[in-house]
Design a protein around this motif. Structure first.
Motif, short mmCIF file in Angstrom:
data_model
loop_
_atom_site.label_atom_id
_atom_site.label_comp_id
_atom_site.label_asym_id
_atom_site.label_seq_id
_atom_site.Cartn_x
_atom_site.Cartn_y
_atom_site.Cartn_z
N HIS A 7 5.63 12.99 47.27
CA HIS A 7 6.85 13.06 48.06
C HIS A 7 7.73 14.22 47.61
CE1 HIS A 7 5.79 8.82 48.64
NE2 HIS A 7 6.74 8.69 49.56
N ILE A 8 8.18 15.01 48.54
CA ILE A 8 9.38 15.83 48.33
C ILE A 8 10.37 15.30 49.36
CG2 ILE A 8 10.41 18.12 48.36
CD1 ILE A 8 7.76 19.28 47.60
N LEU A 27 9.61 19.97 41.91
CA LEU A 27 9.55 21.23 41.18
C LEU A 27 8.42 22.10 41.72
CD1 LEU A 27 10.82 22.74 38.76
CD2 LEU A 27 9.01 21.75 37.34
N ALA A 28 8.74 23.33 42.10
CA ALA A 28 7.77 24.21 42.74
C ALA A 28 6.56 24.46 41.84
CB ALA A 28 8.43 25.54 43.12
N ALA A 29 6.79 24.67 40.55
CA ALA A 29 5.69 25.01 39.65
C ALA A 29 4.69 23.89 39.50
CB ALA A 29 6.24 25.39 38.28
N ASP A 30 5.09 22.65 39.78
CA ASP A 30 4.18 21.51 39.62
C ASP A 30 3.29 21.26 40.83
OD1 ASP A 30 5.05 21.03 37.10
OD2 ASP A 30 6.19 19.21 37.55
N GLN A 31 3.62 21.86 41.96
CA GLN A 31 2.92 21.49 43.20
C GLN A 31 1.45 21.87 43.17
OE1 GLN A 31 4.60 19.48 45.11
NE2 GLN A 31 6.38 19.86 43.80
N GLN A 32 1.11 23.00 42.57
CA GLN A 32 -0.30 23.41 42.53
C GLN A 32 -1.15 22.46 41.70
OE1 GLN A 32 -1.01 27.06 40.29
NE2 GLN A 32 0.99 26.86 39.32
N HIS A 33 -0.51 21.66 40.84
CA HIS A 33 -1.24 20.70 40.03
C HIS A 33 -1.23 19.31 40.65
CE1 HIS A 33 -1.28 23.78 36.94
NE2 HIS A 33 0.04 23.88 37.02
N ALA A 77 14.67 22.64 45.98
CA ALA A 77 13.87 21.76 46.83
C ALA A 77 13.11 22.56 47.88
CB ALA A 77 14.76 20.72 47.49
N MET A 78 13.77 23.57 48.46
CA MET A 78 13.10 24.40 49.47
C MET A 78 11.93 25.15 48.87
SD MET A 78 16.61 25.64 51.35
CE MET A 78 15.91 26.81 52.51
N ALA A 79 12.10 25.66 47.65
CA ALA A 79 10.98 26.34 46.99
C ALA A 79 9.84 25.37 46.72
CB ALA A 79 11.46 26.96 45.67
N GLY A 80 10.19 24.12 46.34
CA GLY A 80 9.16 23.11 46.13
C GLY A 80 8.41 22.78 47.39
N ALA A 97 -0.08 24.59 48.65
CA ALA A 97 -1.14 23.88 47.94
C ALA A 97 -1.88 22.91 48.87
CB ALA A 97 -0.55 23.12 46.75
N ALA A 98 -1.15 22.25 49.77
CA ALA A 98 -1.79 21.33 50.71
C ALA A 98 -2.75 22.07 51.63
CB ALA A 98 -0.73 20.61 51.53
N GLY A 99 -2.36 23.25 52.10
CA GLY A 99 -3.25 24.03 52.94
C GLY A 99 -4.50 24.48 52.20
N GLU A 100 -4.34 24.85 50.95
CA GLU A 100 -5.48 25.34 50.17
C GLU A 100 -6.46 24.22 49.85
OE1 GLU A 100 -6.24 27.93 46.08
OE2 GLU A 100 -4.22 27.77 46.95
#
Length: 514
Positions: free
Chosen positions: A257-258, A283-289, A308-311, A318-321
């Motif tokens: 969830h964001i 947190l944006a940096a956590d999304q790829q994980h 939040a927007m950056a996240g 990441a979801a697309g990838e």
């Protein structure tokens, strides 16, 4: 972009091994002699792998190395002249950035079109008004298909395309029509930096080839899958999705969830009560994980700040990838320019599997004033034809649309279903709509082969729980209703779905012209 210790020929060979099916050599500053040397080296590689080599712009170089063809832009040699010089058997591709250019290329018998630039790109300077976006790519391809002349064998999108948006761009290129009808999607993608700047060109090419296959074989067929030919069949299918989550021993869908700070606790509890497992991380940096671990991603724009927007952007990349379905809840999208711009960006650059919205938000996304908003609430009587509204938005953004209201409408454009379950007390508590987004994300994560059924399962489940909660003798108003709602979500069973789901298949067109 060629790293130290490697050569262009090495990268081309590696990329072909990863899945590249055609190579274009583009060089704008090299001397003719240096270009010839490079072209010969690359052509040796492509011939060894039986892959065509095209030379960008330079007909003389293509002739000198006997390349399989050329690619020309709008400011390069006219196609007719290039054909006369190269002969009938060479491939000639043309860059097009508008419907008129596409029609002209078709009428001049181009072998393929390179459509774009779709997004901003590192390889050339492009004005923002020249960017087509996925919708523009589709409009240009539609124009090509309607031109007088033979339709080219191939068409690709180009410009800023990589693993996070490849499947989205390809999906957007398709007509929103039922499978089996006459509709041509783009054949593939043209990329530069997504492979040339990658640490492993072979792995990058394989990933992009996988995205092309996913768009054609998985994502698009799933989006247009029929939920059933009758209300009874659909209810049974919804019950099956529900059971896949709630049956003893079933895996709990993990929902990243964001979401907005007003409902974050309620959304987490709703996710748990329905059988899911929540992650609440912006947190944006956590999304790829985190996103690759999740069954689905919910993006709710209710409360916004720059972090939040950056996240949201990072999570959707990441979801697309990683092929994770995205449920987008565009809360109050029509209320401010910032919200409108953010949602437009997210939908254009990444797309969504499901858009869950109220009538006012649907109207804002359609650019319609038919249903005004007051803050986050729709006001007025709603759409005169709500089924048509959700079909149109579904076609516009190539996604399932779930519109909540007194009657909920869920559509993938090919089929539209009205859900008549629910209770008026849902409108009396904060966050009921946001919890509905969570419910959709739980079941879309479980029913990825049919997101329409997943969205329906989420809407039906939370609405039936609301009906059950409102009937309890200990419920006397919104406060007690909120607490009872979580209990009834948890207590919901497959038999409740089968016995009480009040849905109907809404007749309508199988496709919506754009």
């Amino acid at each position: 972009m060629v790293p130290a210790g490697s050569t262009l020929a090495d990268i081309v060979s590696s990329a072909i091994l990863g899945g590249v099916t055609i190579v274009q050599l583009r060089e704008k500053t090299m001397s003719t002699q240096a270009f010839l040397t490079t072209a010969r080296a690359v052509h040796q590689v492509t011939q060894r792998h039986n892959v065509p080599l095209l030379i960008n712009d330079r007909i003389d170089v293509a002739l000198a190395v006997d390349a399989e063809g050329v690619h020309i832009g709008q400011d390069d040699m006219p196609l007719a002249t290039a054909r006369r010089l190269l002969g009938p058997d060479k491939i000639i591709g043309v860059s097009v950035g508008s419907p008129d250019e596409a029609r002209e290329a078709i009428e001049a018998s181009a072998d393929y079109l390179g459509i774009g630039p779709c997004f901003d790109t590192k390889t050339k300077s492009v004005r923002r008004d020249e960017l087509t976006g996925p919708r523009g790519v589709r409009a240009i391809w539609e124009a090509a298909l309607q031109a007088e002349g033979p339709v080219p064998a191939r068409a690709v999108a180009i410009g800023g395309i990589g693993p996070s948006n490849a499947a989205h761009v390809l999906g957007y290129s398709r007509s929103m029509v039922l499978p089996g009808t006459q509709a041509r999607a783009l054949d593939g993608l043209a990329v530069v930096s997504a492979i040339m700047a990658a640490a492993s060109p072979r792995a990058a090419a394989a990933q992009l080839a996988g995205q092309i296959r996913h768009a054609a074989d998985v994502a698009w067929p799933a989006l247009l899958r029929d939920p059933g030919s009758s209300s009874a069949e659909i209810v049974s299918a919804i019950a099956d999705v529900f059971s896949s989550v709630r049956a003893p021993g079933a895996a709990r869908p993990l929902v990243q969830h964001i979401t907005n700070m007003v409902v974050i606790n309620d959304s987490a509890n709703a996710c748990l009560a329905l059988g899911g497992s929540p992650i609440m991380e912006s947190l944006a940096a956590d999304q790829q994980h985190l996103v690759p671990l999740a069954s689905s991603l919910l993006v709710n724009i209710g409360t916004l700040d720059l972090a939040a927007m950056a996240g949201m952007r990072a999570a959707m990349r990441a979801a697309g990838e990683h092929h994770r379905p995205v449920v987008l809840d565009p809360v109050a999208v029509g209320a401010t320019p910032t919200r409108r711009a953010l949602v437009a960006e997210l939908l254009e650059h990444h797309g969504a599997c499901v858009v869950k919205a109220n009538a006012g938000e649907v109207a804002a996304l359609l650019g319609s004033a038919e249903v005004p908003m007051n803050g986050v609430d729709s006001v007025g009587g709603g759409f005169a034809d709500p089924a048509a509204a959700v079909r149109r938005l579904s076609a516009m953004h190539r996604c399932v649309v779930a519109m909540t209201g007194r009657v909920d409408y869920v559509s993938n454009c090919a089929a539209t279903v009205a859900v008549r379950n629910g209770h008026a007390l849902q409108a009396e508590i904060t966050g009921a709509g946001c919890m509905a987004g969570t419910a959709v994300a739980v079941f879309v994560g479980a029913a990825r082969a049919n997101p329409l059924l997943g969205a329906l399962a989420g809407i039906v489940a939370i609405n039936l729980a609301a009906e059950h909660a409102a009937r309890r003798p200990d419920v006397h108003g919104p406060g007690s209703f909120r607490q009872a709602l979580f209990d009834e979500m948890h207590a919901l069973t497959r038999q409740h779905i089968l016995d009480e789901a009040a849905i109907e298949l809404v007749p309508g067109p199988n496709a919506v012209p754009l």
